[in-house]
Design a protein around this motif. Structure first.
Motif, PDB file in Angstrom:
ATOM      1  N   HIS A 244     -54.285 104.115  40.590  1.00 18.22           N
ATOM      2  CA  HIS A 244     -54.129 102.753  40.064  1.00 18.22           C
ATOM      3  C   HIS A 244     -55.389 101.921  40.271  1.00 18.22           C
ATOM      4  O   HIS A 244     -55.383 100.718  40.028  1.00 18.22           O
ATOM      5  CB  HIS A 244     -52.948 102.055  40.754  1.00 18.22           C
ATOM      6  N   SER A 245     -56.454 102.538  40.759  1.00 18.72           N
ATOM      7  CA  SER A 245     -57.653 101.753  41.085  1.00 18.72           C
ATOM      8  C   SER A 245     -58.526 101.580  39.834  1.00 18.72           C
ATOM      9  O   SER A 245     -58.244 102.125  38.773  1.00 18.72           O
ATOM     10  CB  SER A 245     -58.434 102.457  42.198  1.00 18.72           C
ATOM     11  N   GLY A 246     -59.602 100.811  39.984  1.00 19.67           N
ATOM     12  CA  GLY A 246     -60.555 100.647  38.892  1.00 19.67           C
ATOM     13  C   GLY A 246     -60.040  99.743  37.784  1.00 19.67           C
ATOM     14  O   GLY A 246     -59.215  98.854  38.007  1.00 19.67           O
ATOM     15  N   THR A 247     -60.541  99.969  36.599  1.00 20.49           N
ATOM     16  CA  THR A 247     -60.186  99.142  35.437  1.00 20.49           C
ATOM     17  C   THR A 247     -59.610 100.026  34.343  1.00 20.49           C
ATOM     18  O   THR A 247     -60.223 101.023  33.957  1.00 20.49           O
ATOM     19  CB  THR A 247     -61.443  98.441  34.875  1.00 20.49           C
ATOM     20  N   LEU A 248     -58.448  99.628  33.852  1.00 22.05           N
ATOM     21  CA  LEU A 248     -57.821 100.367  32.756  1.00 22.05           C
ATOM     22  C   LEU A 248     -58.173  99.686  31.437  1.00 22.05           C
ATOM     23  O   LEU A 248     -58.086  98.457  31.329  1.00 22.05           O
ATOM     24  CB  LEU A 248     -56.306 100.379  32.971  1.00 22.05           C
ATOM     25  N   ILE A 249     -58.594 100.469  30.444  1.00 23.84           N
ATOM     26  CA  ILE A 249     -58.857  99.905  29.115  1.00 23.84           C
ATOM     27  C   ILE A 249     -57.523  99.945  28.362  1.00 23.84           C
ATOM     28  O   ILE A 249     -56.972 101.025  28.148  1.00 23.84           O
ATOM     29  CB  ILE A 249     -59.906 100.734  28.338  1.00 23.84           C
ATOM     30  N   THR A 250     -57.036  98.774  27.993  1.00 25.45           N
ATOM     31  CA  THR A 250     -55.685  98.717  27.406  1.00 25.45           C
ATOM     32  C   THR A 250     -55.761  98.321  25.934  1.00 25.45           C
ATOM     33  O   THR A 250     -56.780  97.839  25.457  1.00 25.45           O
ATOM     34  CB  THR A 250     -54.829  97.655  28.106  1.00 25.45           C
ATOM     35  N   PHE A 251     -54.653  98.494  25.256  1.00 24.93           N
ATOM     36  CA  PHE A 251     -54.567  98.045  23.874  1.00 24.93           C
ATOM     37  C   PHE A 251     -53.810  96.729  23.888  1.00 24.93           C
ATOM     38  O   PHE A 251     -52.844  96.574  24.635  1.00 24.93           O
ATOM     39  CB  PHE A 251     -53.907  99.132  23.028  1.00 24.93           C
ATOM     40  N   GLU A 252     -54.294  95.788  23.079  1.00 26.79           N
ATOM     41  CA  GLU A 252     -53.795  94.414  23.172  1.00 26.79           C
ATOM     42  C   GLU A 252     -52.284  94.320  23.093  1.00 26.79           C
ATOM     43  O   GLU A 252     -51.656  93.560  23.815  1.00 26.79           O
ATOM     44  CB  GLU A 252     -54.422  93.578  22.059  1.00 26.79           C
ATOM     45  N   GLU A 253     -51.699  95.130  22.207  1.00 32.69           N
ATOM     46  CA  GLU A 253     -50.253  95.020  22.029  1.00 32.69           C
ATOM     47  C   GLU A 253     -49.488  95.439  23.285  1.00 32.69           C
ATOM     48  O   GLU A 253     -48.334  95.094  23.465  1.00 32.69           O
ATOM     49  CB  GLU A 253     -49.779  95.822  20.806  1.00 32.69           C
ATOM     50  N   ASP A 254     -50.162  96.203  24.180  1.00 30.19           N
ATOM     51  CA  ASP A 254     -49.486  96.617  25.414  1.00 30.19           C
ATOM     52  C   ASP A 254     -49.344  95.465  26.391  1.00 30.19           C
ATOM     53  O   ASP A 254     -48.677  95.570  27.400  1.00 30.19           O
ATOM     54  CB  ASP A 254     -50.284  97.719  26.136  1.00 30.19           C
ATOM     55  N   GLN A 255     -50.068  94.389  26.164  1.00 25.21           N
ATOM     56  CA  GLN A 255     -50.080  93.347  27.192  1.00 25.21           C
ATOM     57  C   GLN A 255     -49.925  91.958  26.578  1.00 25.21           C
ATOM     58  O   GLN A 255     -50.590  91.011  26.966  1.00 25.21           O
ATOM     59  CB  GLN A 255     -51.360  93.428  27.997  1.00 25.21           C
ATOM     60  N   LYS A 256     -49.028  91.897  25.622  1.00 26.21           N
ATOM     61  CA  LYS A 256     -48.806  90.655  24.882  1.00 26.21           C
ATOM     62  C   LYS A 256     -48.526  89.465  25.781  1.00 26.21           C
ATOM     63  O   LYS A 256     -49.001  88.374  25.553  1.00 26.21           O
ATOM     64  CB  LYS A 256     -47.618  90.841  23.939  1.00 26.21           C
ATOM     65  N   ASN A 257     -47.760  89.711  26.829  1.00 29.56           N
ATOM     66  CA  ASN A 257     -47.308  88.573  27.623  1.00 29.56           C
ATOM     67  C   ASN A 257     -48.240  88.213  28.763  1.00 29.56           C
ATOM     68  O   ASN A 257     -47.943  87.342  29.554  1.00 29.56           O
ATOM     69  CB  ASN A 257     -45.909  88.871  28.173  1.00 29.56           C
ATOM     70  N   MET A 258     -49.365  88.913  28.821  1.00 33.47           N
ATOM     71  CA  MET A 258     -50.226  88.635  29.972  1.00 33.47           C
ATOM     72  C   MET A 258     -51.019  87.354  29.767  1.00 33.47           C
ATOM     73  O   MET A 258     -51.513  87.061  28.692  1.00 33.47           O
ATOM     74  CB  MET A 258     -51.177  89.797  30.188  1.00 33.47           C
ATOM     75  N   GLU A 259     -51.128  86.592  30.841  1.00 33.56           N
ATOM     76  CA  GLU A 259     -51.931  85.383  30.837  1.00 33.56           C
ATOM     77  C   GLU A 259     -53.393  85.826  30.912  1.00 33.56           C
ATOM     78  O   GLU A 259     -53.793  86.502  31.844  1.00 33.56           O
ATOM     79  CB  GLU A 259     -51.555  84.572  32.082  1.00 33.56           C
ATOM     80  N   ARG A 260     -54.204  85.479  29.915  1.00 36.54           N
ATOM     81  CA  ARG A 260     -55.575  85.974  29.950  1.00 36.54           C
ATOM     82  C   ARG A 260     -56.560  84.823  29.955  1.00 36.54           C
ATOM     83  O   ARG A 260     -56.307  83.760  29.403  1.00 36.54           O
ATOM     84  CB  ARG A 260     -55.852  86.862  28.751  1.00 36.54           C
ATOM     85  N   ALA A 261     -57.714  85.083  30.581  1.00 34.75           N
ATOM     86  CA  ALA A 261     -58.775  84.091  30.542  1.00 34.75           C
ATOM     87  C   ALA A 261     -59.287  84.011  29.098  1.00 34.75           C
ATOM     88  O   ALA A 261     -59.169  84.958  28.337  1.00 34.75           O
ATOM     89  CB  ALA A 261     -59.894  84.528  31.462  1.00 34.75           C
ATOM     90  N   VAL A 262     -59.853  82.852  28.744  1.00 33.20           N
ATOM     91  CA  VAL A 262     -60.389  82.706  27.385  1.00 33.20           C
ATOM     92  C   VAL A 262     -61.592  83.638  27.207  1.00 33.20           C
ATOM     93  O   VAL A 262     -61.720  84.327  26.210  1.00 33.20           O
ATOM     94  CB  VAL A 262     -60.801  81.236  27.148  1.00 33.20           C
TER      95      VAL A 262
END
Ligand code: ADP
Ligand code: ASP
Ligand code: MG
Length: 421
Positions: A244-262
């Protein structure tokens, strides 16, 4: 049972001790019941050394022969890693790109992977072996050795993961993930637990060399689950933690509800150069005439700006890589200026490009103006601007690169929170 492709970069295999650690880490993953394919780069500094050797013989090396030379660094590391695995009691086999069937086109020094044979790898995996593959290289249809461009082992790793339908492609490197900007330039940069594929694509294409751009393109096209993580942690950290370490490259639709920085990150490219054709008659075909002369010389053009004319004349500016600066100037002066009746061709070889990137920009106004205000408060002049839906790039004097990146990092609230003393 999962199939994992792990790619280790130059620093991660930079010494015999580090190669042994890679072997121990790969065995840890295999012992947990995974099939493991390891892709390795040359030891750090080695590819540079090989290219410099070639240049001593031929200042502009023959591309076919340059690939023969430059690809050898990886052949050393696959052999050493396979030996390290075997000496730890794990059966393993090393393969060059050609041996394992990484087929590319014939564009020496920047070849594209067309297909990868799976048979040999699958047979080894079935037999319980760890398969070690040389990154950065392949063969064309005539059997010539090709290389995939600098940083190309990332692409080898992701392409193999795509071909094998791997459950995850893990890019092990000398930082513990993708940061808001290069942590070597901004120590306050913070690690992103995830970044969208689109943002990663922009970051890579705008200069963040943590992943080669083609590897990100591959991951997007074939939906490869891609993670960037550190090879410099102790090899025996628990698997549950490492996975679970590091950075995962995700697809936008997988994280619709995430609060993201601009703004998610800041990328920069040093070694840019600006060319301006001054006093160009403003008539159809001018941009084509200027840029086709440059394109025919195989010079890549990046940012382009042309102003509306008030008196029938306009200035036409664009950027090229600094290596191509002198050649571009001379082509324009000798071939273009006279033909099109421009007043002059001038340039500045000391520019850099800084870009802010974030999918959050789609739904927020005023991001560009915050960027421009921040730069003006630092007294930094903007020479060119280009934008897309999720990025704003500016060209500035290279001497302000660090200052600008740090100021923007602060302005967009990307600095890591100070750790309490
Ligand atoms: P490898 O040899 O493992 O392929 P690279 O040197 O190609 O490693 O890429 C890792 C380097 O990328 C890091 O050491 C870091 O300096 C640089 N880098 C640039 N931008 C970023 C970023 N946004 N996040 C993390 N690393 C970055
Ligand atoms: N060894 C190659 C390079 O230095 C490929 C890589 O490291 O990804 O560019
Ligand atoms: Mg790299």
């Amino acid at each position: 049972m999962a199939l994992i492709v792990q790619k280790y970069g130059g620093t991660s295999v930079g010494s015999v001790e580090r190669i042994k650690n890679v072997a121990r880490r790969a065995i840890k993953w295999a012992d947990a019941g995974n099939q493991v394919v390891v892709v390795v780069s040359a030891m750090s500094g080695e590819t540079n050394r090989l290219i410099a050797l070639a240049r001593e013989i031929q200042p502009e090396p023959d591309p076919r022969e340059l690939d023969v030379v430059a690809s050898t660094g990886e052949q050393v590391t696959i052999g050493l890693l396979a030996m390290a695995l075997k000496s730890l009691g794990r059966d393993a086999r090393s393969y060059t790109g050609g041996q394992v069937g990484v087929h590319t086109d014939s564009a020496f020094t920047k070849a594209r992977i067309e297909s990868i044979d799976q048979q040999r790898i699958r047979a080894d995996l079935e037999a319980g072996r760890i398969v070690v593959v040389a990154g950065f290289q392949g063969v064309d249809a005539q059997g010539n050795i090709t290389t995939l461009g600098r940083g190309g082992s990332d692409t080898s790793g992701v392409a193999l993961a795509a071909a094998l339908g791997a459950d995850e492609c893990q890019i092990y490197t000398d930082v513990d993930g993708v940061y808001t900007t290069d942590p070597r330039v901004v120590p306050e940069a913070s690690k992103l637990p995830s970044i969208t594929f689109e943002e990663m694509l922009e970051m890579a294409s705008l200069g963040s060399k943590v992943l080669q751009i083609r590897s990100v393109e591959f991951a997007g096209k074939y939906r490869v689950r891609l993670r960037v993580l550190s090879s410099l942690t102790p090899w025996d950290i628990p698997l549950e933690h490492e996975m679970h370490s590091g950075t995962l490259i995700t697809f936008e639709e997988d994280q619709k509800n995430m609060e993201r920085a601009v703004v998610s990150g800041i990328a920069f490219a040093r070694d840019e150069a600006k060319i301006t054709v001054v006093g160009v008659p403003d008539r159809p075909g001018i941009a084509y005439q200027i840029l086709s002369a440059v394109g025919q010389a195989n010079i890549e053009v990046d940012m382009i700006v042309q102003n509306q004319s008030v008196d029938g004349f306009t200035d036409f500016s664009f950027t090229v890589g600094r290596n191509d600066y002198a050649r571009t100037l001379s082509i324009l002066k000798s071939e273009v200026q006279g033909h099109i009746g421009a007043k002059d061709v001038i340039g500045d070889p000391k520019a850099c490009k800084i870009s802010i990137v974030g999918v959050g920009m789609r739904s927020h106004a005023g991001v560009a103006s915050t960027m421009f205000r921040t730069l003006s408060e630092e007294g930094i002049n903007i020479q060119m601007i280009s934008t897309s839906e999720i990025k704003v790039s500016v060209l500035i004097d290279e001497k302000y690169l660090e200052l600008a990146v740090r100021a923007l990092h602060r302005a967009f609230d990307l600095d890591a929170p100070a750790t309490p003393a």
